[in-house]
Design a protein around this motif. Structure first.
Motif, PDB file in Angstrom:
ATOM      1  N   ARG A  53       0.838  -1.201   0.000  1.00 10.52           N
ATOM      2  CA  ARG A  53       0.000   0.000   0.000  1.00 10.52           C
ATOM      3  C   ARG A  53       0.876   1.255   0.000  1.00 10.52           C
ATOM      4  O   ARG A  53       1.785   1.392   0.814  1.00 10.52           O
ATOM      5  CB  ARG A  53      -0.902   0.009   1.225  1.00 10.52           C
ATOM      6  CG  ARG A  53      -1.932  -1.117   1.240  1.00 10.52           C
ATOM      7  CD  ARG A  53      -2.474  -1.367   2.628  1.00 10.52           C
ATOM      8  NE  ARG A  53      -3.001  -0.159   3.253  1.00 10.52           N
ATOM      9  CZ  ARG A  53      -4.271   0.211   3.191  1.00 10.52           C
ATOM     10  NH1 ARG A  53      -5.136  -0.530   2.523  1.00 10.52           N
ATOM     11  NH2 ARG A  53      -4.683   1.302   3.796  1.00 10.52           N
ATOM     12  N   ALA A  54       0.556   2.164  -0.902  1.00 12.11           N
ATOM     13  CA  ALA A  54       1.323   3.407  -0.983  1.00 12.11           C
ATOM     14  C   ALA A  54       1.105   4.292   0.234  1.00 12.11           C
ATOM     15  O   ALA A  54       1.966   5.102   0.594  1.00 12.11           O
ATOM     16  CB  ALA A  54       0.939   4.171  -2.250  1.00 12.11           C
ATOM     17  N   ASP A  55      -0.047   4.138   0.899  1.00  9.85           N
ATOM     18  CA  ASP A  55      -0.378   4.993   2.033  1.00  9.85           C
ATOM     19  C   ASP A  55      -0.186   4.301   3.370  1.00  9.85           C
ATOM     20  O   ASP A  55      -0.644   4.781   4.393  1.00  9.85           O
ATOM     21  CB  ASP A  55      -1.828   5.477   1.922  1.00  9.85           C
ATOM     22  CG  ASP A  55      -2.826   4.321   1.885  1.00  9.85           C
ATOM     23  OD1 ASP A  55      -2.385   3.174   1.695  1.00  9.85           O
ATOM     24  OD2 ASP A  55      -4.038   4.581   2.028  1.00  9.85           O
ATOM     25  N   GLY A  56       0.486   3.145   3.368  1.00  7.40           N
ATOM     26  CA  GLY A  56       0.679   2.412   4.609  1.00  7.40           C
ATOM     27  C   GLY A  56       2.148   2.171   4.887  1.00  7.40           C
ATOM     28  O   GLY A  56       3.024   2.575   4.119  1.00  7.40           O
ATOM     29  N   TRP A  97       5.685   0.479   4.957  1.00  5.92           N
ATOM     30  CA  TRP A  97       6.364  -0.355   3.969  1.00  5.92           C
ATOM     31  C   TRP A  97       6.859  -1.639   4.624  1.00  5.92           C
ATOM     32  O   TRP A  97       7.381  -1.634   5.737  1.00  5.92           O
ATOM     33  CB  TRP A  97       7.533   0.396   3.333  1.00  5.92           C
ATOM     34  CG  TRP A  97       7.063   1.489   2.440  1.00  5.92           C
ATOM     35  CD1 TRP A  97       6.918   2.804   2.765  1.00  5.92           C
ATOM     36  CD2 TRP A  97       6.647   1.368   1.091  1.00  5.92           C
ATOM     37  NE1 TRP A  97       6.448   3.510   1.702  1.00  5.92           N
ATOM     38  CE2 TRP A  97       6.271   2.652   0.650  1.00  5.92           C
ATOM     39  CE3 TRP A  97       6.560   0.290   0.192  1.00  5.92           C
ATOM     40  CZ2 TRP A  97       5.813   2.894  -0.640  1.00  5.92           C
ATOM     41  CZ3 TRP A  97       6.113   0.533  -1.081  1.00  5.92           C
ATOM     42  CH2 TRP A  97       5.735   1.813  -1.493  1.00  5.92           C
ATOM     43  N   ASP A 107      10.739   0.082   0.495  1.00  2.63           N
ATOM     44  CA  ASP A 107      10.961   1.273  -0.315  1.00  2.63           C
ATOM     45  C   ASP A 107      12.442   1.602  -0.471  1.00  2.63           C
ATOM     46  O   ASP A 107      12.822   2.326  -1.389  1.00  2.63           O
ATOM     47  CB  ASP A 107      10.222   2.476   0.265  1.00  2.63           C
ATOM     48  CG  ASP A 107      10.461   2.652   1.756  1.00  2.63           C
ATOM     49  OD1 ASP A 107      10.741   1.651   2.440  1.00  2.63           O
ATOM     50  OD2 ASP A 107      10.373   3.793   2.236  1.00  2.63           O
ATOM     51  N   ALA A 127       0.643   2.663  -5.820  1.00  2.00           N
ATOM     52  CA  ALA A 127      -0.470   3.608  -5.795  1.00  2.00           C
ATOM     53  C   ALA A 127      -1.708   3.049  -6.481  1.00  2.00           C
ATOM     54  O   ALA A 127      -2.841   3.388  -6.110  1.00  2.00           O
ATOM     55  CB  ALA A 127      -0.052   4.921  -6.445  1.00  2.00           C
TER      56      ALA A 127
END
Length: 240
Positions: free
Chosen positions: A103-106, A108, A113, A125
């Motif tokens: 998830r891009a908003d959670g 890593w 990353d 995303a």
């Protein structure tokens, strides 16, 4: 990634024409079959009897943490064996694989990353980056017919990505914003990239994954070379 790849040879497997049945388990079904999953891991870990409980406990502890991740999915491969004296059959576990969308908003996964280039990270995303964090198979799957489509490890990892791809397609609004197609067990996955991390000194797991189609990937050139040299893991990807 958790991969069981012991060096010793296991018992003879079933004919590839017979194969194993692969199916997903819900979270409730996973809870009901934790004992079986733990036994499968311990049986395929390659250690002696003294290590059985230790290996089993560590595996179940990791699994309990990862099953809480949004989008977590677990597949089991089951093989039919003669069952009751009346002539029935029962199913035994022959392998399992699990993972979750990055998830891009959670948070890593394990600092993922820091291992991937920006263009690969950008897939998160749109939900098109999927971490395969566990693959449990017997040693013969590593040493026999690694490059063939019916190899059980290849089938499990391909099906994980296929199921996630199908889920994205079901959620697409028809505008073409998500570039995915519906796929099945024996068809190549389009649009979703699998990713995993392997400890840098785990040469056996690295060889097994590469034999199943994984390839190494490195972050952008801006990352210092010394940081890569001393990083605890290597990143690998699978798919387009």
């Amino acid at each position: 990634m958790t991969v069981n790849v012991p060096g010793r040879r296991g018992p003879q497997g079933p004919s590839p024409l017979e194969g194993e049945r692969i199916r997903p388990l819900s979270r409730w079904q996973i809870e009901d079959r934790l004992a079986e999953l733990g036994d499968l891991y311990a049986q395929t870990a390659g250690g002696d009897s003294r290590a059985w409980n230790h290996d089993r406990e560590l595996f179940l502890r990791r699994l309990a943490g990862e099953v809480q991740r949004p989008g977590f999915a677990l597949l089991v491969a089951e093989r039919s064996v003669p069952g009751t004296p009346a002539g029935g059959e029962s199913a035994v576990l022959a392998g399992c694989a699990y993972g979750f969308p990055v998830r891009a908003d959670g948070p890593w996964w394990r600092g993922l990353d820091g291992y991937l280039p920006r263009d690969v990270l950008g897939l998160a995303a749109s939900g098109r980056l999927f971490a395969i964090s566990g693959l449990v198979v017997h040693s013969r799957v590593r040493t026999h017919h690694q490059g063939l489509d019916w190899n059980l490890a290849r089938r499990l990892q391909r099906r994980l990505l296929a199921d996630h791809t199908a889920g994205l397609a079901d959620r697409a609004d028809g505008t073409g914003a998500v570039d995915v197609v519906h796929v099945v067990d024996d068809v190549d996955v389009i649009g979703v990239l699998g990713v995993t991390l392997v400890e840098r000194d785990d040469a056996m797991t690295l060889r097994a994954l590469r034999s199943w189609g994984w390839r190494s990937v490195a972050p952008d050139a801006s990352v210092a070379r010394d940081m890569l040299r001393y990083a605890p893991c290597r990143a690998l990807v699978l798919g387009p």
